[in-house]
Design a protein around this motif. Sequence first.
Motif, PDB file in Angstrom:
ATOM      1  N   LYS A 139       2.437   1.823  -3.398  1.00 23.11           N
ATOM      2  CA  LYS A 139       1.475   2.320  -4.374  1.00 23.11           C
ATOM      3  C   LYS A 139       1.221   3.816  -4.186  1.00 23.11           C
ATOM      4  CE  LYS A 139      -2.501   0.272  -4.285  1.00 23.11           C
ATOM      5  NZ  LYS A 139      -3.818  -0.327  -4.442  1.00 23.11           N
ATOM      6  N   GLN A 140       1.200   4.272  -2.940  1.00 18.88           N
ATOM      7  CA  GLN A 140       0.898   5.675  -2.653  1.00 18.88           C
ATOM      8  C   GLN A 140       2.115   6.581  -2.803  1.00 18.88           C
ATOM      9  OE1 GLN A 140      -1.079   6.124   1.063  1.00 18.88           O
ATOM     10  NE2 GLN A 140      -2.788   4.799   0.486  1.00 18.88           N
ATOM     11  N   GLY A 141       3.278   6.061  -2.578  1.00 16.81           N
ATOM     12  CA  GLY A 141       4.441   6.935  -2.569  1.00 16.81           C
ATOM     13  C   GLY A 141       5.468   6.503  -3.476  1.00 16.81           C
TER      14      GLY A 141
ATOM     15  N   SER B   1       0.836  -1.204   0.000  1.00 14.84           N
ATOM     16  CA  SER B   1       0.000   0.000   0.000  1.00 14.84           C
ATOM     17  C   SER B   1       0.873   1.258   0.000  1.00 14.84           C
ATOM     18  CB  SER B   1      -0.920  -0.016   1.211  1.00 14.84           C
ATOM     19  OG  SER B   1      -1.687   1.152   1.262  1.00 14.84           O
ATOM     20  N   ALA B   2       1.942   1.246   0.786  1.00 12.37           N
ATOM     21  CA  ALA B   2       2.848   2.395   0.855  1.00 12.37           C
ATOM     22  C   ALA B   2       3.579   2.601  -0.469  1.00 12.37           C
ATOM     23  CB  ALA B   2       3.844   2.196   1.983  1.00 12.37           C
TER      24      ALA B   2
END
Length: 70
Positions: free
Chosen positions: A68-70, A65-66
């Motif tokens: 994908k976001q950053g 998730s991290a």
Amino acid sequence: MKAKQRLSDIKAMTEDQLNDEVLKLKKAQFNLRFQRATGQLENTAQVRVIRRDIARAKTIAAQKSAEKQG
């Protein structure tokens, strides 16, 4: 019951698969706790293995998730 999962198997899963895996493991954890409470659990170490598999899957999901976001 399945033995400890390999890290490479967990890393290969998508986020949705990881979330499904966590749900499946939580159900297994509930069943193990129920068996322990009623005195039917023979392999008490399995509780620890499931708990660690849940943590492992949640950690990999958070990392994906991290990424994908950053």
